[in-house]
Design a protein around this motif. Structure first.
Motif, PDB file in Angstrom:
ATOM      1  N   GLN A   2       0.830  -1.197   0.000  1.00  9.97           N
ATOM      2  CA  GLN A   2       0.000   0.000   0.000  1.00  9.97           C
ATOM      3  C   GLN A   2       0.872   1.257   0.000  1.00  9.97           C
ATOM      4  OE1 GLN A   2      -2.609  -0.337   3.354  1.00  9.97           O
ATOM      5  NE2 GLN A   2      -3.943  -1.868   2.365  1.00  9.97           N
ATOM      6  N   ASN A   3       1.982   1.180   0.726  1.00 13.00           N
ATOM      7  CA  ASN A   3       2.883   2.335   0.735  1.00 13.00           C
ATOM      8  C   ASN A   3       3.456   2.594  -0.658  1.00 13.00           C
ATOM      9  OD1 ASN A   3       2.468   2.707   3.453  1.00 13.00           O
ATOM     10  ND2 ASN A   3       4.220   1.441   4.062  1.00 13.00           N
ATOM     11  N   ARG A   4       3.805   1.497  -1.373  1.00  8.20           N
ATOM     12  CA  ARG A   4       4.338   1.653  -2.720  1.00  8.20           C
ATOM     13  C   ARG A   4       3.303   2.292  -3.643  1.00  8.20           C
ATOM     14  NH1 ARG A   4       7.021  -3.532  -5.245  1.00  8.20           N
ATOM     15  NH2 ARG A   4       8.349  -3.126  -3.424  1.00  8.20           N
ATOM     16  N   GLY A  11       3.550  10.437  -6.690  1.00  8.75           N
ATOM     17  CA  GLY A  11       4.468  10.872  -7.733  1.00  8.75           C
ATOM     18  C   GLY A  11       3.743  11.219  -9.019  1.00  8.75           C
ATOM     19  N   ALA A  12       2.703  10.404  -9.332  1.00 11.07           N
ATOM     20  CA  ALA A  12       1.926  10.688 -10.543  1.00 11.07           C
ATOM     21  C   ALA A  12       1.205  12.029 -10.439  1.00 11.07           C
ATOM     22  CB  ALA A  12       0.930   9.564 -10.798  1.00 11.07           C
ATOM     23  N   LEU A  16       1.846  15.167 -12.704  1.00  6.91           N
ATOM     24  CA  LEU A  16       0.727  15.797 -13.421  1.00  6.91           C
ATOM     25  C   LEU A  16       0.648  17.290 -13.122  1.00  6.91           C
ATOM     26  CD1 LEU A  16      -1.726  15.433 -15.249  1.00  6.91           C
ATOM     27  CD2 LEU A  16      -3.079  14.883 -13.217  1.00  6.91           C
ATOM     28  N   LEU A  17       0.823  17.640 -11.841  1.00  4.41           N
ATOM     29  CA  LEU A  17       0.811  19.060 -11.479  1.00  4.41           C
ATOM     30  C   LEU A  17       1.967  19.802 -12.120  1.00  4.41           C
ATOM     31  CD1 LEU A  17      -0.142  18.852  -7.679  1.00  4.41           C
ATOM     32  CD2 LEU A  17      -1.592  19.632  -9.576  1.00  4.41           C
TER      33      LEU A  17
END
Length: 296
Positions: A2-4, A11-12, A16-17
């Motif tokens: 879940q952490n991964r 990061g995505a 994207l930002l």
């Protein structure tokens, strides 16, 4: 696990930002924009304000002023037709109307100012060199500014620029010519003053001559009338004397003798050397002497 997944998702989102921030740009109402890709314009110029997007990292945006911009020039010496040199200080107002042509011709506003300055200087020399200095300094100045604006506007069109207005702020003589000009103006004013004084003296002389002539005419007329009146009075007096003599010759002779005595002896200090037997003293003798005189 879940952490991964959370790290990947974070990061995505961050990517994207980041891409969104690099893709979005805002065009201010005072600006216009060009979207470039490897230095080439890939979209129509953006002139309306708002939020826009581009391809991040591949495309970039160049902004240009959409407002009317000033163009100041240095003082320029021009030579009109009459060879009287003038120092001219002019300024212009301009704006970008074709952004793509503007970028291709001058790239940025600093280069545009240099090009437009050269165009304005050439127009000033051409237009002001075709007229006299009096026209530059007279009310024809507005027409000359319009001619300069039209000539500058025609040449600036190739740069994607419109010349809004051109104004002559100052038109003076060079410093070294001011003293000579002032002396010439002073000499002209002195000549005009001398002419005015001469015309005034001539007019005054005419007025004096006319006044003297009228005075002579008035005096002559008065003397003529007085002589006429005096002559009429003498005629009336002689008529009265003649009538008196006809009525009483003795009394008339006595009256005339009294008048003669008054005229001759009236001063009080008069001296006369005459014979005592003179007829002038008939009425001063006593009655006996007068009787004897009459008997003789």
């Amino acid at each position: 696990m879940q952490n991964r997944i959370a790290i990947i998702a974070g990061g995505a989102v961050a990517l994207l930002l980041f891409l969104l921030v690099n893709a979005a740009f805002i065009v201010d109402e005072r600006k216009r924009a060009l979207v470039l890709q490897f230095g080439q314009v890939v979209r129509e110029p953006i002139e309306a304000p708002g939020l826009y997007f581009k391809v991040p990292f591949i495309q970039n945006v160049s902004f240009y002023e959409d407002r009317i911009l000033p163009l100041e020039t240095n003082s320029l010496e021009v030579t009109p037709l009459d060879d009287r040199r003038l120092v001219v200080d002019a300024f212009a107002r301009w704006r970008i109307v074709d952004t793509i042509r503007f970028r291709q011709a001058v790239f940025d506003e600093a280069a545009a100012v240099q090009r437009l300055g050269s165009i304005l200087t050439a127009a000033l020399r051409e237009v002001l060199g075709s007229v006299t200095s009096d026209a530059v300094l007279s009310d024809q100045r507005a027409l000359l500014m319009e001619r300069i604006r039209d000539a500058t506007r025609l040449n600036a069109r190739e740069l994607g620029v419109e010349i809004v207005d051109v104004r002559l702020r100052r038109t003076d003589l060079p410093q070294q010519n001011l003293q000579a000009t002032f002396e010439r103006m002073q000499a002209e004013r002195e000549r005009e003053a001398a002419d005015e004084r001469a015309r005034g003296a001539e007019a005054a002389q005419r007025v004096r001559a006319n006044a003297d002539r009228q005075a002579i005419e008035l005096v002559s007329e008065a003397q003529r009338e007085s002589n006429i009146i005096r002559g009429e009075a003498d005629a009336q007096r002689n008529a009265i004397f003649a009538e008196a003599f006809g009525q009483d010759p003795e009394f008339f002779s006595f009256f005339r003798s009294m008048q003669a005595y008054e005229a001759a002896l009236g001063g009080g200090r008069s001296s006369m050397v005459m014979s005592p037997d003179s007829e002038f003293f008939n009425y001063l003798k006593d009655e006996r002497g007068a009787s004897r005189e009459r008997q003789r």
